[in-house]
Design a protein around this motif. Structure first.
Motif, mmCIF file in Angstrom:
data_model
loop_
_atom_site.group_PDB
_atom_site.id
_atom_site.type_symbol
_atom_site.label_atom_id
_atom_site.label_comp_id
_atom_site.label_asym_id
_atom_site.label_seq_id
_atom_site.Cartn_x
_atom_site.Cartn_y
_atom_site.Cartn_z
ATOM 1 N N GLU A 150 0.804 -1.278 -0.039
ATOM 2 C CA GLU A 150 -0.022 0.052 0.189
ATOM 3 C C GLU A 150 0.725 1.400 -0.051
ATOM 4 N N SER A 151 2.166 1.063 0.807
ATOM 5 C CA SER A 151 3.150 2.370 0.620
ATOM 6 C C SER A 151 3.555 2.585 -0.775
ATOM 7 N N ILE A 152 3.766 1.526 -1.664
ATOM 8 C CA ILE A 152 4.503 1.494 -2.946
ATOM 9 C C ILE A 152 3.402 2.265 -3.961
ATOM 10 N N ASP A 153 2.195 1.783 -3.621
ATOM 11 C CA ASP A 153 1.016 2.055 -4.562
ATOM 12 C C ASP A 153 0.458 3.480 -4.213
ATOM 13 N N ALA A 154 0.668 4.091 -3.363
ATOM 14 C CA ALA A 154 0.286 5.417 -2.859
ATOM 15 C C ALA A 154 0.549 6.499 -3.950
ATOM 16 N N PRO A 155 -0.278 7.507 -3.985
ATOM 17 C CA PRO A 155 -0.046 8.452 -4.877
ATOM 18 C C PRO A 155 1.244 9.487 -4.516
ATOM 19 N N LEU A 156 2.016 10.005 -5.380
ATOM 20 C CA LEU A 156 3.034 10.763 -5.109
ATOM 21 C C LEU A 156 2.279 12.207 -4.605
ATOM 22 N N GLY A 157 2.982 12.326 -3.432
ATOM 23 C CA GLY A 157 2.538 13.762 -2.653
ATOM 24 C C GLY A 157 1.612 13.489 -1.585
ATOM 25 N N ALA A 158 1.253 12.292 -1.219
ATOM 26 C CA ALA A 158 0.471 11.801 0.023
ATOM 27 C C ALA A 158 1.146 12.324 1.169
ATOM 28 N N PRO A 159 0.819 13.138 2.208
ATOM 29 C CA PRO A 159 1.519 13.833 3.129
ATOM 30 C C PRO A 159 1.975 12.834 4.315
ATOM 31 N N GLN A 160 1.227 11.773 4.528
ATOM 32 C CA GLN A 160 1.649 10.862 5.558
ATOM 33 C C GLN A 160 1.476 9.255 5.162
ATOM 34 N N GLY A 161 2.507 8.624 5.594
ATOM 35 C CA GLY A 161 2.374 7.179 5.210
ATOM 36 C C GLY A 161 2.716 6.674 3.830
ATOM 37 N N PHE A 162 3.282 7.611 2.952
ATOM 38 C CA PHE A 162 3.744 7.257 1.627
ATOM 39 C C PHE A 162 5.226 6.978 1.535
ATOM 40 N N GLY A 163 5.475 5.832 1.405
ATOM 41 C CA GLY A 163 7.366 5.153 1.366
ATOM 42 C C GLY A 163 7.736 5.385 -0.075
ATOM 43 N N GLY A 164 7.261 6.012 -0.997
ATOM 44 C CA GLY A 164 7.994 6.184 -2.214
ATOM 45 C C GLY A 164 7.625 5.171 -3.287
ATOM 46 N N GLN A 165 7.904 5.467 -4.454
ATOM 47 C CA GLN A 165 7.564 4.495 -5.556
ATOM 48 C C GLN A 165 8.412 3.402 -5.544
ATOM 49 N N ARG A 166 9.440 3.478 -5.036
ATOM 50 C CA ARG A 166 10.324 2.119 -4.845
ATOM 51 C C ARG A 166 11.359 2.662 -3.777
ATOM 52 N N PRO A 167 12.244 1.344 -3.264
ATOM 53 C CA PRO A 167 13.020 1.659 -2.123
ATOM 54 C C PRO A 167 14.240 2.569 -2.689
ATOM 55 N N PHE A 168 14.615 3.639 -1.585
ATOM 56 C CA PHE A 168 15.681 4.290 -1.978
ATOM 57 C C PHE A 168 15.702 5.278 -3.200
ATOM 58 N N SER A 169 14.318 5.542 -3.336
ATOM 59 C CA SER A 169 13.950 6.616 -4.467
ATOM 60 C C SER A 169 14.544 7.981 -4.209
#
Length: 283
Positions: A150-169
């Motif tokens: 769910e963190s990977i698929d979250a939309p870019l710009g979500a202010p909380q709980g978004f872990g990025g589109q890929r690790p170390f992005s």
């Protein structure tokens, strides 16, 4: 938290403190590290992943200043003679991994540079404190260990709980990965979260299996913090570091200081934690 001017004065006062730029954030701010000593056993102190933890960044700057002063003047710190204790150690301190996020927290969306529009839209969408970097990624979730779908698929710009589109992005976490790969740290001391506890390191660290329980007990007793047994969050730095480098992360969540962050209150919380930080440096 220390200003750029105050840090410049600190470096002038203690010229043996080495300053290094690990990288540059999306908004163009340097990611800074400070080192003391030249020993073969290298320990990392890390803080400021979340923009909501300015007090942890302040405490690491305070720790840097106190250790530097002790070394310069030859005075014990918490009864410990650091000239002897740190003879075989090198300490690297990264007080603020997320300078963009902290600038946004302090000055608003205008501090995000070219990402100002993204931050403004995200802040309007959810009226919660900004924890992420300028791209809306929470750095504490941008590591590959058990990264939640769910963190990977979250939309870019979500202010909380978004872990990025890929690790170390993110530039910040990529710089931290390079540092860890280059320096081969003996262990990491992490200031992460608030609340007054120390979190049990991830399992599977073979070299530390015997001394881990006693080391954890000593640190917890020194800070008078309970030990939190629950596992680290998915995608966390501690989980990744333990899995990849097979070394422990001793994670402190200092007692919370109420807003505004007054220096006297910060100093009181730091004082309670100082001995534990020193002991963590020489484990």
């Amino acid at each position: 938290m220390k200003t750029d001017f105050a840090v410049s004065l600190l470096l002038k006062k203690y010229p043996f403190v080495q300053k290094n730029v690990l990288g540059e954030t999306a908004a163009g701010r340097p990611i800074l590290a400070y080192s003391l000593g030249t020993g073969k056993d290298h320990v990392l102190f890390l803080g400021g992943m979340s923009a909501l933890e300015m007090q942890n960044t302040w405490m690491l700057y305070r720790f840097l200043e106190r250790v530097a002063s002790s070394l310069k003047h030859g005075r014990p710190l918490c009864g410990i003679r650091l000239q002897n204790s740190l003879r075989e150690r090198k300490i690297t301190i990264v007080p603020c991994l997320n300078p963009d996020g902290m600038a946004i927290q302090k000055h608003g969306a205008s501090a995000a540079g070219c990402y100002r529009g993204l931050v403004e839209r995200a802040m309007e969408k959810k009226e919660i404190p900004w924890a992420a970097n300028a791209r809306g990624v929470e750095l504490s979730l941008n590591f590959p260990a058990n990264m939640p779908v769910e963190s990977i698929d979250a939309p870019l710009g979500a202010p909380q709980g978004f872990g990025g589109q890929r690790p170390f992005s993110e530039a910040e976490t990529a710089a931290l990965r390079t540092l860890c790969e280059t320096e081969s740290f003996r262990h990491v001391v992490l200031l992460d979260g608030l609340g007054g506890y120390i979190q049990k390191p991830p399992t599977g660290v073979e070299d530390w299996q015997v001394q881990m329980p006693m080391a954890l007990k000593i640190l917890a007793q020194s800070a008078n913090y309970p030990i939190l047994e629950s596992p680290f969050s998915a995608g966390s730095f501690a989980a990744w570091f333990g899995e990849t480098h097979r070394r422990p992360v001793f994670s402190f969540a200092p007692q919370r200081v109420c807003e505004p962050l007054e220096k006297e209150a910060l100093a009181a919380v730091y004082k309670e934690l100082e001995e534990a930080l020193l002991l963590a440096a020489i484990l």
